[in-house]
Every structure is written in structure tokens, then in C-alpha cells.
Design an enzyme around this catalytic site. Structure first.
Site, PDB file in Angstrom:
ATOM      1  N   VAL A  97       0.847  -1.187   0.000  1.00 43.55           N
ATOM      2  CA  VAL A  97       0.000   0.000   0.000  1.00 43.55           C
ATOM      3  C   VAL A  97       0.886   1.242   0.000  1.00 43.55           C
ATOM      4  O   VAL A  97       1.710   1.425   0.895  1.00 43.55           O
ATOM      5  CB  VAL A  97      -0.939   0.018   1.224  1.00 43.55           C
ATOM      6  CG1 VAL A  97      -1.792   1.289   1.214  1.00 43.55           C
ATOM      7  CG2 VAL A  97      -1.814  -1.228   1.245  1.00 43.55           C
ATOM      8  N   VAL A  99       1.218   5.570  -1.772  1.00 46.55           N
ATOM      9  CA  VAL A  99       0.779   6.644  -2.663  1.00 46.55           C
ATOM     10  C   VAL A  99       1.972   7.551  -2.934  1.00 46.55           C
ATOM     11  O   VAL A  99       2.751   7.863  -2.022  1.00 46.55           O
ATOM     12  CB  VAL A  99      -0.383   7.458  -2.041  1.00 46.55           C
ATOM     13  CG1 VAL A  99      -0.763   8.630  -2.928  1.00 46.55           C
ATOM     14  CG2 VAL A  99      -1.593   6.565  -1.806  1.00 46.55           C
ATOM     15  N   GLY A 107      -7.444  11.702  -1.911  1.00 49.22           N
ATOM     16  CA  GLY A 107      -8.397  10.607  -1.803  1.00 49.22           C
ATOM     17  C   GLY A 107      -7.928   9.297  -2.383  1.00 49.22           C
ATOM     18  O   GLY A 107      -8.711   8.353  -2.501  1.00 49.22           O
ATOM     19  N   VAL A 108      -6.651   9.198  -2.752  1.00 55.06           N
ATOM     20  CA  VAL A 108      -6.146   7.988  -3.401  1.00 55.06           C
ATOM     21  C   VAL A 108      -6.205   6.789  -2.453  1.00 55.06           C
ATOM     22  O   VAL A 108      -6.725   5.720  -2.800  1.00 55.06           O
ATOM     23  CB  VAL A 108      -4.711   8.209  -3.916  1.00 55.06           C
ATOM     24  CG1 VAL A 108      -4.117   6.906  -4.444  1.00 55.06           C
ATOM     25  CG2 VAL A 108      -4.706   9.276  -5.009  1.00 55.06           C
ATOM     26  N   LEU A 109      -5.673   6.945  -1.258  1.00 54.53           N
ATOM     27  CA  LEU A 109      -5.647   5.822  -0.324  1.00 54.53           C
ATOM     28  C   LEU A 109      -7.054   5.402   0.077  1.00 54.53           C
ATOM     29  O   LEU A 109      -7.365   4.205   0.167  1.00 54.53           O
ATOM     30  CB  LEU A 109      -4.824   6.189   0.918  1.00 54.53           C
ATOM     31  CG  LEU A 109      -4.683   5.081   1.957  1.00 54.53           C
ATOM     32  CD1 LEU A 109      -4.035   3.850   1.364  1.00 54.53           C
ATOM     33  CD2 LEU A 109      -3.900   5.567   3.163  1.00 54.53           C
ATOM     34  N   SER A 133       3.789   0.130   8.258  1.00 52.79           N
ATOM     35  CA  SER A 133       5.044   0.837   8.456  1.00 52.79           C
ATOM     36  C   SER A 133       4.850   2.001   9.417  1.00 52.79           C
ATOM     37  O   SER A 133       5.714   2.307  10.234  1.00 52.79           O
ATOM     38  CB  SER A 133       5.586   1.349   7.116  1.00 52.79           C
ATOM     39  OG  SER A 133       5.852   0.269   6.251  1.00 52.79           O
ATOM     40  N   GLU A 134       3.714   2.668   9.295  1.00 53.58           N
ATOM     41  CA  GLU A 134       3.289   3.685  10.250  1.00 53.58           C
ATOM     42  C   GLU A 134       1.805   3.427  10.512  1.00 53.58           C
ATOM     43  O   GLU A 134       0.993   3.540   9.607  1.00 53.58           O
ATOM     44  CB  GLU A 134       3.514   5.096   9.704  1.00 53.58           C
ATOM     45  CG  GLU A 134       4.977   5.439   9.498  1.00 53.58           C
ATOM     46  CD  GLU A 134       5.137   6.865   8.994  1.00 53.58           C
ATOM     47  OE1 GLU A 134       4.592   7.787   9.628  1.00 53.58           O
ATOM     48  OE2 GLU A 134       5.792   7.040   7.958  1.00 53.58           O
ATOM     49  N   TYR A 138      -4.531   3.567   9.776  1.00 54.38           N
ATOM     50  CA  TYR A 138      -5.413   2.462   9.400  1.00 54.38           C
ATOM     51  C   TYR A 138      -6.617   2.272  10.301  1.00 54.38           C
ATOM     52  O   TYR A 138      -7.540   1.533   9.953  1.00 54.38           O
ATOM     53  CB  TYR A 138      -4.598   1.171   9.262  1.00 54.38           C
ATOM     54  CG  TYR A 138      -3.736   1.225   8.024  1.00 54.38           C
ATOM     55  CD1 TYR A 138      -4.288   1.004   6.773  1.00 54.38           C
ATOM     56  CD2 TYR A 138      -2.392   1.577   8.106  1.00 54.38           C
ATOM     57  CE1 TYR A 138      -3.526   1.103   5.627  1.00 54.38           C
ATOM     58  CE2 TYR A 138      -1.625   1.693   6.964  1.00 54.38           C
ATOM     59  CZ  TYR A 138      -2.191   1.452   5.718  1.00 54.38           C
ATOM     60  OH  TYR A 138      -1.434   1.573   4.583  1.00 54.38           O
ATOM     61  N   PHE A 432       5.107 -10.586   5.375  1.00 53.41           N
ATOM     62  CA  PHE A 432       4.413 -10.349   4.105  1.00 53.41           C
ATOM     63  C   PHE A 432       4.332  -8.853   3.848  1.00 53.41           C
ATOM     64  O   PHE A 432       4.615  -8.043   4.726  1.00 53.41           O
ATOM     65  CB  PHE A 432       3.020 -10.982   4.081  1.00 53.41           C
ATOM     66  CG  PHE A 432       2.006 -10.365   4.982  1.00 53.41           C
ATOM     67  CD1 PHE A 432       1.185  -9.326   4.543  1.00 53.41           C
ATOM     68  CD2 PHE A 432       1.818 -10.821   6.284  1.00 53.41           C
ATOM     69  CE1 PHE A 432       0.224  -8.765   5.372  1.00 53.41           C
ATOM     70  CE2 PHE A 432       0.852 -10.282   7.112  1.00 53.41           C
ATOM     71  CZ  PHE A 432       0.065  -9.242   6.655  1.00 53.41           C
TER      72      PHE A 432
END
Length: 432
Positions: A97, A99, A107-109, A133-134, A138, A432
Site C-alpha cells: 500500500v 501513494v 483521496g487515493v488511499l 510501516s506507520e 489504518y 508479508f
């Protein structure tokens, strides 16, 4: 790998008109992955990149494009994950994931996450997991922190392994043997597979993923040796009881050896083998420090060493869980105690989850039921909090003390929190 490429506060729910979201075509993989490396600010070793390409499920990968240029990505792997009680459920492993830094706050994510969760739901997977990663981004997509990990840095001369109580005879029947990591991999994978059902959060290893455990590009070694493997076997019949993978680096300070052992993995089927492997790792010549990352928070090592303070343990987040289909996910796990509770669930991203759910189970020996209901709610929470408590690591009571779960019927919180808890901590050793 996942990255928060759109910070809190971005308001758009879809990419601007000039941008297009579409499934990845195999021919576009290199350009798509190049954009991901830009988003992460790193360039991977060729060997690692080639493996990611081989493992990518192209039909589960998405891209956002600005004309002919990829500017956003998200993908999923088809996994199976252990949940409390031993079931191993279909689970989407969210990954890759990112951008482009030129396209944040557009608004991409959000578009990628919405499209991906819809696809996961259509595939019938009730769970999605990721490693962030950060992690700050989420939660608003419904992912809750469900599993932690421990990293340790051990001054090996200051500790010793005490051994599992009166098990000296057990230890004496164990033979340690150095083995080629690749040639011993099949036996190690069979042992790993046996460890999956009892440990919530562990992923069953699919064909081809064993190569990731053995990946050892020379440019990533940072002065360490090539990957090494030691096996713990039963002297009587040669049965594999455990294994450790590691590397060493020799250093000298003030005329003395000050080398380092970097432990990649320790897996054991019984306490005596676990103790024998750690005793070996803490007794390698010409080394002074042993580093191990990603141990479970209830790892037996915490109780095996003579001085646990010398482990210098560091706690960090590891596994984020998202319930994509609340009813199926809740009835697919077992519960540590009887539970009969109505949950008022809020889920902005997956509206089919929003509403009241009646969860009831007679305890760990019986299957649970979970169905929509119009009955009055006992607890109110979001799907993020359900994800955080789902594997039995974080408790509903702790989330309530943080103001994230509301008790609507006196006594409901304590009973539900006890039922959701589990006696084996969640852990994700599978990369993963």
C-alpha cells in the site's frame, strides 16, 4: 508492507477525475512496484524484488494511475490465519500500500481501501490483516491493533538459560545439529505448520512462501555471515523438535571479541527444545550480543533466562486485524468463557457490519453463534475495537478504560472481556 500515504484529515473519498483506479495488469508490475519503492523511499535488493514479483497475486492488486503513471497501489494475498480455538480462517493479507508523494491528500488511499474491502467481502473472506510501516492511518479503515511483538538485545555474558525445571533428562535427549537452511527447509516447514492452529495470528504458509524465510541477499547482510540453521532433534529417532535460523558478525573491541548474533527465527515443538536452541544461541564463540526481533509477548525466553532485565525487551505493534464480515468472524472463533452479549457495532467503511449483533457461546468447547438482532445493546464499539480484541490479545475492558468501548448494561463488559481473552498471545511470525 503498508504505508500511510494519506494522512489523517484528508477529506476526499475518491481520486480526482484525472486519476483512474483499476486492477493491475501483469505487464505493468515493474512500473507499479517502482512507484511503491518511491513511496517508501527505498530500493530493494534485486533478489527480494524478484521474489515479491513471483508471489504477487496480480488479480488481487490495484493501482491508481495519473495518465500513464502509477501513483498509488494496494494488494492482498490469499492467506489462512489461526484464531482462538484453533480454526484457521481465510484471511486477506493487505500489502504493498503506497501513494506517490505528489498525490497525497487527493483521496487515493481512501479509494484503494474502499475498493479493496469491497473485493475482500465479495470473495467471502471475513478477515483482513496488515502490518503497518506507520500505524496511525489504518484505524479509520477499521483495522485494530490486535498483536504486539517483542524485540530483545541480550548481553549474552550476563544471562544463562535456566532450563525447563526438572527437565534435564528431556534436554539430554536433544541433539543439536547444524544444517543447510535450504536443504532442511521442508522439515522445518512441517514443524512450522504444526505450530499454526494453537497460536492466534499465525498464518499457514502457502506454497512458495518458504522462500521468503530463506531469503538472504548479500547486500542486506550488513557484515553478517550467510544465513545459518541449527536443528534440535530427538536423539532416539531423529525427529525434528525445533530449529533456529540466524547469522553472526565478528567484531573486535579493545583486543577482545565483540561479535553479534542476529536471530531470525526460533521455532520449537516443546519446552526442552526451545531452551536448548536458546542456550546454543547465547553460547556462540566470539560473540557478545544476541539480537532477536519479533518474538511473541509471551515467549518462553522471558522465563528461561536468569536475568530477564538483560533482555532489554522492546514492545512494538505488529498485527492489525479488520473484521470484514462481523457475524462470520465472531462465530468462527471460540471463547474462553460463556458469553451472551448484544454488540452495537459501528462501521463506516463496511456498512453491512453496522448494527446490533447477538453473540452467544457456552464456552471454549462449543461453537459460537452470532446473528443480527433488534434486541437492546449491551456494549457499543466500532469495528476497529472488535479487531483489536478479536485474537484475544487486547481486552475489551482495556479498550473501555480508554473510552473506546461503552458498557450499556451493567456487568456486560466484564463478562464479554473475559470471554474474548485467550491464554495464548497473538503473534505474526510470517512476513508479508
Amino acid at each position: 508492507m503498508t504505508q500511510p500515504a494519506e494522512p489523517e484529515g484528508a477529506s476526499d473519498d475518491a481520486p480526482q477525475e484525472a486519476l483512474s483506479l483499476r486492477p493491475l495488469a501483469a505487464a505493468d508490475w515493474d512500473a507499479w512496484y517502482d512507484a511503491l519503492e518511491v513511496a517508501f523511499g527505498e530500493v530493494e535488493a534485486a533478489e527480494r524484488r524478484a521474489l515479491w514479483r513471483a508471489l504477487t497475486e496480480v488479480d488481487r492488486a490495484l493501482g491508481v494511475w495519473d495518465g500513464a503513471v502509477p501513483v498509488g497501489s494496494a494488494a492482498a494475498w490469499t492467506f489462512r490465519m489461526a484464531v482462538p480455538g484453533g480454526a484457521v480462517l481465510p484471511t486477506a493479507g493487505v500489502t504493498m500500500v503506497g501513494v506517490a508523494p505528489t498525490h497525497r491528500r487527493r483521496g487515493v488511499l481512501t479509494a484503494l481501501m474502499r475498493h479493496q474491502l469491497d473485493e475482500i467481502h465479495e470473495l467471502g473472506e471475513s478477515l483482513a490483516v496488515l502490518k503497518a510501516s506507520e500505524p496511525g492511518i489504518y484505524g479509520r479503515y477499521g483495522y485494530g491493533l490486535a498483536g504486539w511483538k517483542l524485540d530483545v538485545r541480550i548481553a549474552r555474558s550476563r544471562v544463562r538459560i535456566l532450563g525447563p525445571g526438572p527437565g534435564r533428562a528431556q534436554q539430554q535427549r536433544i541433539r543439536l545439529r547444524l544444517a543447510d537452511p535450504a536443504r532442511s527447509s521442508a522439515a522445518c516447514e512441517r514443524l512450522y505448520a504444526r505450530q499454526v492452529p494453537p497460536r492466534p495470528g499465525m498464518l499457514a504458509r502457502r506454497p512458495g512462501w518458504d522462500r521468503l524465510s530463506l531469503l538472504d541477499p548479500p547486500e542486506e547482510r550488513q557484515g553478517h555471515t550467510a544465513l545459518q540453521c541449527v536443528l534440535a532433534e530427538d536423539r532416539r529417532d531423529g525427529e525434528l523438535l525445533g530449529y533456529a535460523r540466524y547469522s553472526t558478525k565478528v567484531e573486535w573491541q579493545h583486543g577482545g571479541a565483540a561479535g553479534e548474533v542476529r536471530v531470525r527465527e526460533v521455532t520449537a515443538a516443546e519446552p526442552a527444545a526451545h531452551a536448548a536452541l536458546w542456550a546454543y544461541l547465547l553460547d556462540l564463540d566470539l560473540t557478545d550480543t544476541v539480537l532477536a526481533e519479533n518474538l511473541p509477548v509471551d515467549d518462553p525466553l522471558l522465563h528461561l533466562v536468569s536475568d530477564p532485565r538483560r533482555l532489554c525487551p522492546q514492545l512494538s505493534d505488529s498485527l492489525f486485524v479488520r473484521l470484514v464480515e462481523v457475524g462470520d468472524a465472531l462465530r468462527s472463533r471460540r471463547y474462553a468463557a460463556p458469553v451472551d452479549v448484544v454488540l452495537e457495532v459501528a462501521d463506516e467503511f463496511c456498512p453491512w457490519n453496522t448494527g446490533r449483533w447477538h453473540l452467544h457461546s457456552a464456552g471454549p468447547a462449543t461453537a459460537a453463534a452470532c446473528e443480527p438482532t433488534d434486541a437492546p445493546a449491551d456494549l457499543a464499539l466500532s469495528v476497529r475495537e472488535l479487531g483489536a480484541a478479536y485474537l484475544g490479545g487486547g481486552t475489551l475492558a482495556a479498550l473501555a478504560r480508554a473510552g473506546l468501548v461503552r458498557e450499556l448494561r451493567p456487568g456486560a463488559l466484564a463478562a464479554a472481556s473475559h470471554a474474548f481473552a485467550w491464554d495464548v498471545a497473538p503473534w505474526l511470525p510470517h512476513e508479508f
